[in-house]
Design a protein around this motif. Structure first.
Motif, PDB file in Angstrom:
ATOM      1  N   UNK A 287     -24.279  -4.030  -5.379  1.00  0.00           N
ATOM      2  CA  UNK A 287     -23.990  -4.439  -6.761  1.00  0.00           C
ATOM      3  C   UNK A 287     -23.709  -5.942  -6.808  1.00  0.00           C
ATOM      4  N   UNK A 288     -22.849  -6.419  -5.929  1.00  0.00           N
ATOM      5  CA  UNK A 288     -22.548  -7.851  -5.882  1.00  0.00           C
ATOM      6  C   UNK A 288     -23.765  -8.678  -5.510  1.00  0.00           C
ATOM      7  N   UNK A 289     -24.581  -8.158  -4.600  1.00  0.00           N
ATOM      8  CA  UNK A 289     -25.803  -8.859  -4.213  1.00  0.00           C
ATOM      9  C   UNK A 289     -26.786  -8.969  -5.368  1.00  0.00           C
ATOM     10  N   UNK A 290     -26.925  -7.888  -6.131  1.00  0.00           N
ATOM     11  CA  UNK A 290     -27.843  -7.903  -7.277  1.00  0.00           C
ATOM     12  C   UNK A 290     -27.357  -8.862  -8.363  1.00  0.00           C
ATOM     13  N   UNK A 291     -26.057  -8.832  -8.633  1.00  0.00           N
ATOM     14  CA  UNK A 291     -25.497  -9.726  -9.652  1.00  0.00           C
ATOM     15  C   UNK A 291     -25.649 -11.181  -9.223  1.00  0.00           C
ATOM     16  N   UNK A 292     -25.320 -11.472  -7.970  1.00  0.00           N
ATOM     17  CA  UNK A 292     -25.418 -12.855  -7.511  1.00  0.00           C
ATOM     18  C   UNK A 292     -26.868 -13.314  -7.416  1.00  0.00           C
ATOM     19  N   UNK A 293     -27.796 -12.420  -7.118  1.00  0.00           N
ATOM     20  CA  UNK A 293     -29.213 -12.784  -7.103  1.00  0.00           C
ATOM     21  C   UNK A 293     -29.686 -13.153  -8.506  1.00  0.00           C
ATOM     22  N   UNK A 294     -29.183 -12.434  -9.496  1.00  0.00           N
ATOM     23  CA  UNK A 294     -29.504 -12.769 -10.883  1.00  0.00           C
ATOM     24  C   UNK A 294     -28.990 -14.171 -11.228  1.00  0.00           C
TER      25      UNK A 294
END
Length: 160
Positions: free
Chosen positions: A109-116
């Motif tokens: 979840x954190x990886x997806x948000x930070x990738x965005x």
């Protein structure tokens, strides 16, 4: 992203590319070119325009034997500034001592948000020429990314 270039032989070239979908449009002297294939457009006179590259790597148009740069590629430091939110969330989210101080959501979840936020940062700093403003924008985007991961972590902890 929209780019306007004045070419000595062709006149005004307007190039548009969606950073999200990759859809490309090109106009020369106010006349929109017909799309023949994915990256090949036709000028009404019969000449073809072949687009090479993309928003992130820089785009060039090959018109006959001539190559015209439509967008510039990102510089190395722009990539470095843009990955800071991702690195911060990955490190902070996987360090128990840091999460005890300020809990943030990590993992997928954190990886997806930070990738965005990495993509948003790339889009924002492409529009600015001053390096100082690029650094400032990157710091603000990193702070917003951290805040988003913090608020999601609080929501998850409230549910548990």
């Amino acid at each position: 992203m929209k780019t306007v270039i004045t070419h000595e032989r062709l006149g005004e070239i307007i190039y548009e590319e969606s950073a999200w979908t990759g859809q490309k449009n090109i106009s020369i002297n106010g006349q929109k070119l017909n799309k023949v294939k994915r990256n090949i457009f036709q000028i009404p006179g019969g000449e073809t325009v072949t687009l090479k590259g993309n928003f992130f790597l820089g785009t060039t148009a090959v018109i006959g034997a001539e190559t015209v740069a439509l967008t510039q590629p990102y510089k190395w430091y722009e990539y470095v500034l843009s990955v800071i939110p991702f690195i911060l969330i990955i490190i902070w989210g996987n360090t128990v001592a840091l999460c005890n101080i300020v809990p943030i959501v990590g993992g997928a979840i954190g990886g997806a948000i930070s990738a965005l936020f990495v993509v948003v940062n790339l889009l924002l700093i492409k529009k600015v020429n001053n390096i100082g403003f690029k650094v400032l924008i990157s710091l603000v985007v990193t702070g917003l990314c951290f805040l988003a991961c913090y608020l999601i972590a609080l929501a998850i902890l409230a549910i548990l």
